[in-house]
Design a protein around this motif. Structure first.
Motif, PDB file in Angstrom:
ATOM      1  N   ALA A 134       1.017  -1.131   0.166  1.00  0.00           N
ATOM      2  CA  ALA A 134      -0.042   0.083  -0.129  1.00  0.00           C
ATOM      3  C   ALA A 134       0.900   1.230  -0.174  1.00  0.00           C
ATOM      4  CB  ALA A 134      -1.193   0.160   0.991  1.00  0.00           C
ATOM      5  N   ALA A 135       1.913   1.169   0.764  1.00  0.00           N
ATOM      6  CA  ALA A 135       2.856   2.384   0.823  1.00  0.00           C
ATOM      7  C   ALA A 135       3.595   2.597  -0.463  1.00  0.00           C
ATOM      8  CB  ALA A 135       4.009   2.056   1.875  1.00  0.00           C
ATOM      9  N   SER A 139       2.215   1.641  -3.332  1.00  0.00           N
ATOM     10  CA  SER A 139       1.117   2.109  -4.368  1.00  0.00           C
ATOM     11  C   SER A 139       1.005   3.863  -4.133  1.00  0.00           C
ATOM     12  CB  SER A 139      -0.085   1.533  -4.138  1.00  0.00           C
ATOM     13  OG  SER A 139      -0.218   0.060  -4.459  1.00  0.00           O
ATOM     14  N   ASP A 140       0.903   4.181  -2.810  1.00  0.00           N
ATOM     15  CA  ASP A 140       0.694   5.603  -2.557  1.00  0.00           C
ATOM     16  C   ASP A 140       1.869   6.498  -3.314  1.00  0.00           C
ATOM     17  OD1 ASP A 140      -1.744   5.057  -1.143  1.00  0.00           O
ATOM     18  OD2 ASP A 140      -0.513   5.310   0.890  1.00  0.00           O
ATOM     19  N   ILE A 141       2.915   5.988  -3.064  1.00  0.00           N
ATOM     20  CA  ILE A 141       4.194   6.718  -3.544  1.00  0.00           C
ATOM     21  C   ILE A 141       4.063   6.704  -5.296  1.00  0.00           C
ATOM     22  CG2 ILE A 141       6.814   6.541  -4.424  1.00  0.00           C
ATOM     23  CD1 ILE A 141       6.985   5.216  -1.445  1.00  0.00           C
ATOM     24  N   VAL A 142       3.669   5.699  -5.916  1.00  0.00           N
ATOM     25  CA  VAL A 142       3.514   5.604  -7.289  1.00  0.00           C
ATOM     26  C   VAL A 142       2.584   6.651  -7.730  1.00  0.00           C
ATOM     27  CG1 VAL A 142       2.731   4.208  -9.253  1.00  0.00           C
ATOM     28  CG2 VAL A 142       4.083   3.365  -7.666  1.00  0.00           C
ATOM     29  N   ALA A 143       1.223   6.634  -6.984  1.00  0.00           N
ATOM     30  CA  ALA A 143       0.179   7.623  -7.315  1.00  0.00           C
ATOM     31  C   ALA A 143       0.375   9.182  -7.068  1.00  0.00           C
ATOM     32  CB  ALA A 143      -1.028   7.184  -6.236  1.00  0.00           C
ATOM     33  N   ASP A 144       1.530   9.279  -6.073  1.00  0.00           N
ATOM     34  CA  ASP A 144       1.917  10.603  -5.910  1.00  0.00           C
ATOM     35  C   ASP A 144       2.828  11.256  -6.731  1.00  0.00           C
ATOM     36  OD1 ASP A 144       2.302  13.150  -4.502  1.00  0.00           O
ATOM     37  OD2 ASP A 144       3.499  12.286  -3.205  1.00  0.00           O
ATOM     38  N   LYS A 145       3.859  10.156  -6.932  1.00  0.00           N
ATOM     39  CA  LYS A 145       5.086  10.754  -7.884  1.00  0.00           C
ATOM     40  C   LYS A 145       5.194   9.993  -9.205  1.00  0.00           C
ATOM     41  CE  LYS A 145       7.725  11.901  -3.463  1.00  0.00           C
ATOM     42  NZ  LYS A 145       9.246  11.626  -2.963  1.00  0.00           N
ATOM     43  N   GLY A 146       4.623   8.910  -9.361  1.00  0.00           N
ATOM     44  CA  GLY A 146       4.738   7.913 -10.427  1.00  0.00           C
ATOM     45  C   GLY A 146       6.096   7.044 -10.117  1.00  0.00           C
ATOM     46  N   ALA A 147       6.135   6.053 -10.961  1.00  0.00           N
ATOM     47  CA  ALA A 147       6.976   4.781 -10.558  1.00  0.00           C
ATOM     48  C   ALA A 147       8.194   5.267 -10.871  1.00  0.00           C
ATOM     49  CB  ALA A 147       6.744   3.848 -11.634  1.00  0.00           C
ATOM     50  N   MET A 148       8.753   6.121 -11.677  1.00  0.00           N
ATOM     51  CA  MET A 148      10.093   6.480 -12.019  1.00  0.00           C
ATOM     52  C   MET A 148      10.508   7.465 -11.114  1.00  0.00           C
ATOM     53  SD  MET A 148      11.262   4.570 -14.271  1.00  0.00           S
ATOM     54  CE  MET A 148      10.405   3.326 -15.402  1.00  0.00           C
ATOM     55  N   GLU A 149       9.787   8.511 -10.869  1.00  0.00           N
ATOM     56  CA  GLU A 149      10.159   9.609  -9.940  1.00  0.00           C
ATOM     57  C   GLU A 149      10.212   8.983  -8.559  1.00  0.00           C
ATOM     58  OE1 GLU A 149      10.957  12.849 -10.428  1.00  0.00           O
ATOM     59  OE2 GLU A 149      10.908  12.335 -12.758  1.00  0.00           O
ATOM     60  N   GLY A 150       9.077   8.292  -8.009  1.00  0.00           N
ATOM     61  CA  GLY A 150       9.175   7.642  -6.857  1.00  0.00           C
ATOM     62  C   GLY A 150      10.142   6.500  -6.480  1.00  0.00           C
ATOM     63  N   GLN A 196      13.371   6.212  -5.729  1.00  0.00           N
ATOM     64  CA  GLN A 196      14.143   6.208  -4.504  1.00  0.00           C
ATOM     65  C   GLN A 196      13.274   5.931  -3.385  1.00  0.00           C
ATOM     66  OE1 GLN A 196      17.316   6.152  -4.774  1.00  0.00           O
ATOM     67  NE2 GLN A 196      17.329   5.805  -2.639  1.00  0.00           N
ATOM     68  N   ALA A 197      12.242   6.668  -3.165  1.00  0.00           N
ATOM     69  CA  ALA A 197      11.323   6.759  -2.201  1.00  0.00           C
ATOM     70  C   ALA A 197      10.785   5.211  -2.052  1.00  0.00           C
ATOM     71  CB  ALA A 197       9.893   7.501  -2.017  1.00  0.00           C
ATOM     72  N   LEU A 205      11.459  -0.285   1.010  1.00  0.00           N
ATOM     73  CA  LEU A 205      11.888  -1.676   0.951  1.00  0.00           C
ATOM     74  C   LEU A 205      13.125  -1.701   1.904  1.00  0.00           C
ATOM     75  CD1 LEU A 205      11.856  -2.050  -2.875  1.00  0.00           C
ATOM     76  CD2 LEU A 205      10.259  -3.156  -1.271  1.00  0.00           C
ATOM     77  N   ARG A 206      14.051  -0.746   1.915  1.00  0.00           N
ATOM     78  CA  ARG A 206      15.160  -0.998   2.845  1.00  0.00           C
ATOM     79  C   ARG A 206      14.766  -0.864   4.074  1.00  0.00           C
ATOM     80  NH1 ARG A 206      18.158   2.699   0.689  1.00  0.00           N
ATOM     81  NH2 ARG A 206      19.553   1.217  -0.590  1.00  0.00           N
ATOM     82  N   THR A 207      13.829  -0.204   4.409  1.00  0.00           N
ATOM     83  CA  THR A 207      13.380  -0.040   5.871  1.00  0.00           C
ATOM     84  C   THR A 207      12.663  -1.355   6.214  1.00  0.00           C
ATOM     85  OG1 THR A 207      12.920   2.365   5.645  1.00  0.00           O
ATOM     86  CG2 THR A 207      11.746   1.173   7.466  1.00  0.00           C
ATOM     87  N   ALA A 208      12.021  -2.009   5.486  1.00  0.00           N
ATOM     88  CA  ALA A 208      11.427  -3.112   5.814  1.00  0.00           C
ATOM     89  C   ALA A 208      12.281  -4.468   5.948  1.00  0.00           C
ATOM     90  CB  ALA A 208      10.282  -3.477   4.607  1.00  0.00           C
ATOM     91  N   LEU A 209      13.205  -4.241   5.049  1.00  0.00           N
ATOM     92  CA  LEU A 209      14.457  -5.241   5.086  1.00  0.00           C
ATOM     93  C   LEU A 209      14.894  -5.331   6.521  1.00  0.00           C
ATOM     94  CD1 LEU A 209      16.063  -7.628   4.060  1.00  0.00           C
ATOM     95  CD2 LEU A 209      17.517  -5.664   2.942  1.00  0.00           C
ATOM     96  N   GLU A 210      15.380  -3.888   6.770  1.00  0.00           N
ATOM     97  CA  GLU A 210      16.423  -3.895   8.019  1.00  0.00           C
ATOM     98  C   GLU A 210      15.222  -4.242   9.270  1.00  0.00           C
ATOM     99  OE1 GLU A 210      19.192  -3.302   8.623  1.00  0.00           O
ATOM    100  OE2 GLU A 210      19.404  -3.748   6.211  1.00  0.00           O
ATOM    101  N   SER A 211      13.807  -3.782   9.417  1.00  0.00           N
ATOM    102  CA  SER A 211      13.210  -4.293  10.506  1.00  0.00           C
ATOM    103  C   SER A 211      12.878  -5.653  10.423  1.00  0.00           C
ATOM    104  CB  SER A 211      11.666  -3.461   9.931  1.00  0.00           C
ATOM    105  OG  SER A 211      10.601  -3.759  11.107  1.00  0.00           O
ATOM    106  N   GLY A 212      12.662  -6.172   9.488  1.00  0.00           N
ATOM    107  CA  GLY A 212      12.507  -7.883   9.448  1.00  0.00           C
ATOM    108  C   GLY A 212      13.712  -8.478   9.964  1.00  0.00           C
ATOM    109  N   ARG A 213      14.964  -7.917   9.538  1.00  0.00           N
ATOM    110  CA  ARG A 213      16.237  -8.514  10.100  1.00  0.00           C
ATOM    111  C   ARG A 213      16.292  -8.438  11.642  1.00  0.00           C
ATOM    112  NH1 ARG A 213      20.559  -7.004   5.397  1.00  0.00           N
ATOM    113  NH2 ARG A 213      20.216  -8.670   4.080  1.00  0.00           N
ATOM    114  N   THR A 214      16.050  -7.278  12.129  1.00  0.00           N
ATOM    115  CA  THR A 214      16.061  -6.767  13.429  1.00  0.00           C
ATOM    116  C   THR A 214      15.100  -8.066  14.160  1.00  0.00           C
ATOM    117  OG1 THR A 214      16.608  -4.613  13.192  1.00  0.00           O
ATOM    118  CG2 THR A 214      15.553  -4.990  15.130  1.00  0.00           C
ATOM    119  N   GLU A 215      13.787  -7.943  13.702  1.00  0.00           N
ATOM    120  CA  GLU A 215      12.840  -8.897  14.400  1.00  0.00           C
ATOM    121  C   GLU A 215      13.336 -10.583  14.422  1.00  0.00           C
ATOM    122  OE1 GLU A 215       9.501 -10.825  15.934  1.00  0.00           O
ATOM    123  OE2 GLU A 215      10.333  -8.526  16.216  1.00  0.00           O
TER     124      GLU A 215
END
Length: 921
Positions: free
Chosen positions: A20-21, A23-34, A36-37, A42-52
């Motif tokens: 969902a997050a 999708s919101d970025i794509v809706a706001d900035k588009g796939a290319m412009e968004g 990096q966001a 994805l990086r935040t989710a990866l680090e959070s998962g590793r921490t858990e």
């Protein structure tokens, strides 16, 4: 194949929320412009998962399977989210053609669902036919997202036809696909690939696949030291590690189509108990690997000394009386590795038996061949077996007998018999240990003439060895927590016995010519083999293991059938098994007093031969790279000098005769320059001729003459010295105080380590100093660029062109592992070891520029160094110096000795790390 159910999945990664997050970025900035966001999400989710997952591992530190499955789940979800984002938002296609289909397949360990925190991610992108441009764009976009997350991705992109063709040709690809798991994308494409693999690749190739995997395993074992008991094991690829368990699973899956290890029980390959052992070992090893990755923050699979202590702490091991937490942890590790070895033997035996039983030709030939029996034991396919399940219970001495017969006849022991022996090892009690026949059988096995090493290892892994020789049982799986010893005590001992047997069979004549020549001359073989067995038997008891081991020998040898004279000889060898190496490596062999003292202890030629062979196999069995040309030459020199002394006594060649003989030899070696021996006779005294080998003198004299003719105040030469496997560095110049410590520092700055040094000042005040040098890995410098760097560094140091002290302080450790150990510094003085010199021996942690600091301290205390002998035992440096005062006398006054000692201790302390950074050794 699917992953086991992962508890509380959303605590690891909430796929719906993350999608969902994005999708919101794509809706706001588009796939290319968004983009990096999106990567940041994805990086935040990866680090959070590793921490858990790390938190869960700390809560349940032995839960290896849960951790491995959890990391696979985390990456599954991330890759699925990336895939959906790419095909929906980056490269959307309204109506995809039949060619615009793509299946993502997790392969290898990732496919099996066994991922450590920093494992590689192996993905196969499979398309129906040759990839369309859309497929190529999607694959590239997915990979870029994964690379942006700093993931290490092993990937392939192939059509169905390519997958099938390449799997037929390459066993590595076949193995990866064997564990293929549908990850995401087009299920039909995956099903087609899987069906074709099992229908077109596997049938008819089972036997070849098994042979290739076992050959691959054997090659990997050789690379890793070919032992389960290396003290810094590789958890993944080492013998007894995860890869060995995976090999069993691969073979089972390929041959029997099992989907999980549990199904190996249904196929009759494991008992339920053995399967539990399989899972326990696998879970433990996966947990250890997960902790390793987490601590190192990278894909680290080697259980190094610095990591062992931390893994033990994280897995809740605690100190116990007489055994530290890390030693308890490592002993359990080796126990699991031992179980893996047992399971491998049982598994492969079943496969072999089934293969044979399915072969009608084999059955027909077997029926024509009479059944072979040896002393009541049937022999099947080159394997000796117990004739019944209660065979050992009827007579426990048979637990020794079966292994002795196997060694004598050159047979394997049937895995099912080893299984029974493991079960019945407890039948060996005091009565069996006192049984004369049992002891005679054991000594026969120990000194066997075919392959005692292999059979003793079977005896040990069956648990029989330690029961029959309880003192050996005490060192079973006992690691030596240092950087010198590569194996546990029991493995080191068994390897030493194997080396002795190989030498006796003449198989190591090139590596060990002296021992090969000597062994046939030894009168009592069993004394030699028993001394090798018992030389380290008392390690780990506190106190001097040589002295304690001699006491064990006096107690054990009579039980094993040795008479009083043989027992005393074994006890002497155990007591003094370090004497020869200590003398050869730490004393000046050109000093007559060294040889006199050594021979006075050895006393006769038989003891010298026994001690020499014991010394050689002991050093060689420590680990790879420990034995080298330099040590071989020193042992040989000590042996030959001692033989001369023993045979001729006080009639040994006199000093004048030795010098004359050397001069004749050097004259011949120099050929057309032979006249230099006579021309320079007034320059070099007898001490120089006695101390240096003829070939070194033949190198020195032309260099000296050339420097003299050119009127050079400084002449530096460096060359590869093949005879000793080292680099010879010669410095010729005006002698002045502090020359040695400056040269030592310069060689260290150039990346070299001095292993031996001889310092000479000739009759006209010229220094002629010879240094033997190796690199930090124990190899000689031989490339011209390396040799030039050595020479330039020495020249700059002697010309004061470099500020040596700060430069040396910046030099890194040769091996950073030394930081995990601390050797208590000791300075010893010996005024009896030489008639001319005071011998100073310094023991300390091996540190950068230690030799420079020590020699500088001696210079500042007005000592003249005549020779230096440098030895490393892993993290322990043992440096020995032959010194005099400025007037050429020994250092005898106690207050002077105290001041020298303090100066040397201060020099050591100046290079030591902070106490909290190292572990006392």
């Amino acid at each position: 194949m699917s992953l086991p159910n992962i508890p509380k999945q959303r605590a690891i990664i909430d796929r719906r929320k993350l999608s969902a997050a994005i999708s919101d970025i794509v809706a706001d900035k588009g796939a290319m412009e968004g983009r990096q966001a999106i990567v940041e999400q994805l990086r935040t989710a990866l680090e959070s998962g590793r921490t858990e997952l790390e938190r869960r591992l700390l809560e349940k530190p032995g839960a290896g399977h849960e951790s491995a499955n959890g990391h696979a789940f985390l990456h599954d979800q991330l890759i699925r989210i990336v895939h959906d984002h790419v095909i929906d938002d980056v490269y959307p296609v309204g109506n995809r053609s039949m060619g615009e289909r793509l299946a993502l397949v997790a392969v290898g360990g990732y496919g099996r669902g066994e991922m450590s925190p920093h494992s590689d991610i192996d993905i196969a992108f499979v398309t129906p036919d040759k990839p369309t441009s859309w497929c190529e764009q999607v694959i590239e976009a997915i990979l870029y997202y994964l690379w942006d997350l700093s993931l290490t991705v092993g990937h392939s992109s192939r059509s169905l036809n390519e997958v099938t063709r390449m799997a037929r040709e390459d066993v590595t690809i076949r193995t990866a696909l064997l564990e293929g798991r549908f990850l995401w994308g087009d299920q039909d494409v995956y099903d087609a690939a899987s069906n074709r693999f099992w229908a077109e690749v596997v049938p008819g190739t089972e036997g070849r696949f098994i042979a290739e995997k076992l050959a691959e395993r054997d090659a990997r074992h050789r690379r890793m030291g070919d032992s389960r008991y290396v003290v810094e094991p590789n958890v993944k690829d080492g013998k007894g590690g995860l890869r060995d368990l995976q090999t069993l699973y691969w073979i089972g899956k390929y041959k029997y189509r099992v989907r999980s290890a549990r199904e190996l029980v249904d196929k009759g390959l494991f008992t339920q108990k053995e399967y539990r052992s399989f899972r326990r070992a696998e879970g433990f090893l996966l947990a250890v690997r997960a902790h390793l990755h987490t601590i190192a923050n990278r894909g680290e699979d080697r259980l190094t000394f610095d990591l062992q202590r931390e893994v033990a702490r994280r897995m809740n091991y605690a100190d116990r009386p007489g055994k530290s937490a890390v030693e308890r942890f490592m002993q359990f590790y080796f126990l699991q590795a031992k179980h893996v070895g047992h399971l491998t033997g049982v598994f492969l035996s079943h496969i072999e038996e089934e293969t044979q039983s399915r072969s009608r030709i084999s059955e027909f030939l077997s029926s024509l061949k009479p059944s072979r029996m040896i002393d009541g034991y049937p022999v099947e396919g080159g394997k000796i077996a117990a004739p019944s399940d209660d065979w050992f219970a009827q007579d426990p001495v048979r637990l020794i007998e079966v292994f002795t017969l196997a060694e004598r006849e050159g047979l394997e022991v049937h895995p099912s018999t080893i299984r029974i022996a493991r079960r019945d090892a407890g039948l060996i009690d005091a009565k069996v240990r006192k049984d004369a026949r049992a002891n005679a059988l054991f000594v026969e096995l120990l000194s066997g003439r075919k392959d005692p090493e292999t059979v003793l290892r079977w005896l040990n892994e069956a648990g029989v060895f330690g029961r029959f020789v309880p003192d050996f049982g005490k060192v079973n799986a006992q690691m030596q927590f240092d950087m010198y010893h590569h194996y546990t005590v029991d493995e080191h001992t068994i390897r030493a016995i194997g080396l002795l047997s190989e030498i006796e069979r003449g198989e190591l004549a090139e590596d060990h010519p002296l021992a090969t020549e000597m062994v046939p001359l030894i009168k009592n073989r069993r004394v030699l083999y028993l001394s090798v067995l018992l030389h380290d038997i008392a390690k780990g008891r506190g106190g001097d293991h040589s002295v304690l081991g001699a006491d064990v020998a006096k107690r054990v040898c009579p039980r094993l059938g040795l008479d009083e004279q043989e027992t005393d000889l074994v006890a002497w060898l155990v007591r003094y098994h370090l004497l020869m190496s200590a003398t050869a490596f730490k004393r000046d062999l050109s000093d007559p007093k060294t040889i006199i003292d050594f021979v006075s202890e050895v006393q006769n030629l038989e003891r010298l031969r026994l001690l020499t062979v014991l010394t050689i196999v002991d050093i060689r069995a420590v680990g790879p790279g420990i034995w080298n040309s330099w040590k071989r030459q020193l042992i040989t020199d000590l042996y030959e000098n001692s033989v001369e002394r023993l045979r001729l006594g006080h009639k040994a060649h006199g000093r004048d005769r030795k010098v004359s003989a050397k001069k004749e030899t050097v004259t011949q070696m120099l050929g057309s320059q032979g006249h230099l021996v006579e021309d320079l006779d007034d320059r070099f005294d007898d001490a120089y001729w006695i101390a240096e080998p003829e070939d070194v003198i033949a190198i020195n004299l032309p260099h000296y003459q050339a420097a003299r003719a050119a009127d050079h105040s400084l002449s530096i030469h460096a060359q590869y010295y093949e005879a000793l496997g080292a680099t010879l560095v010669t410095v010729i110049g005006d002698d002045h105080p502090g020359l040695f410590f400056r040269i030592a520092g310069a060689i260290n700055l150039a990346g070299g380590n001095i292993i031996d040094a001889r310092i000479h000042t000739n009759r006209v005040g010229k220094a002629v100093d010879n240094f033997l040098v190796l690199d930090p890995l124990g190899k000689p410098f031989r490339e011209e660029q390396q040799l030039q760097r050595l020479k330039q560094s020495i020249e700059d140091a002697l010309a004061n062109k470099i500020d040596m002290v700060p430069r040396l302080a910046k030099r890194p450790l040769k091996r950073s592992r030394a930081e995990n150990f601390r050797v208590a510094p000791v300075v010893l003085f010996d005024n009896d070891a030489s008639n001319r010199f005071t011998v100073i021996e310094v023991n300390a942690t091996d540190r950068p520029a230690l030799l420079n600091r020590l020699t500088r301290a001696m210079f500042e205390k007005s000592l003249i160094i005549n020779s230096a002998h440098i030895t490393q035992y892993g993290e322990r440096a043992v440096d020995t110096f032959y010194v005099t005062d400025l007037l050429g006398g020994k250092i005898v006054a106690q207050d002077r000795l105290d001041k020298v000692e303090q100066a040397l201790l201060d020099a050591i302390a100046a290079g030591e790390p902070e106490p909290e950074d190292a572990q006392a050794a």
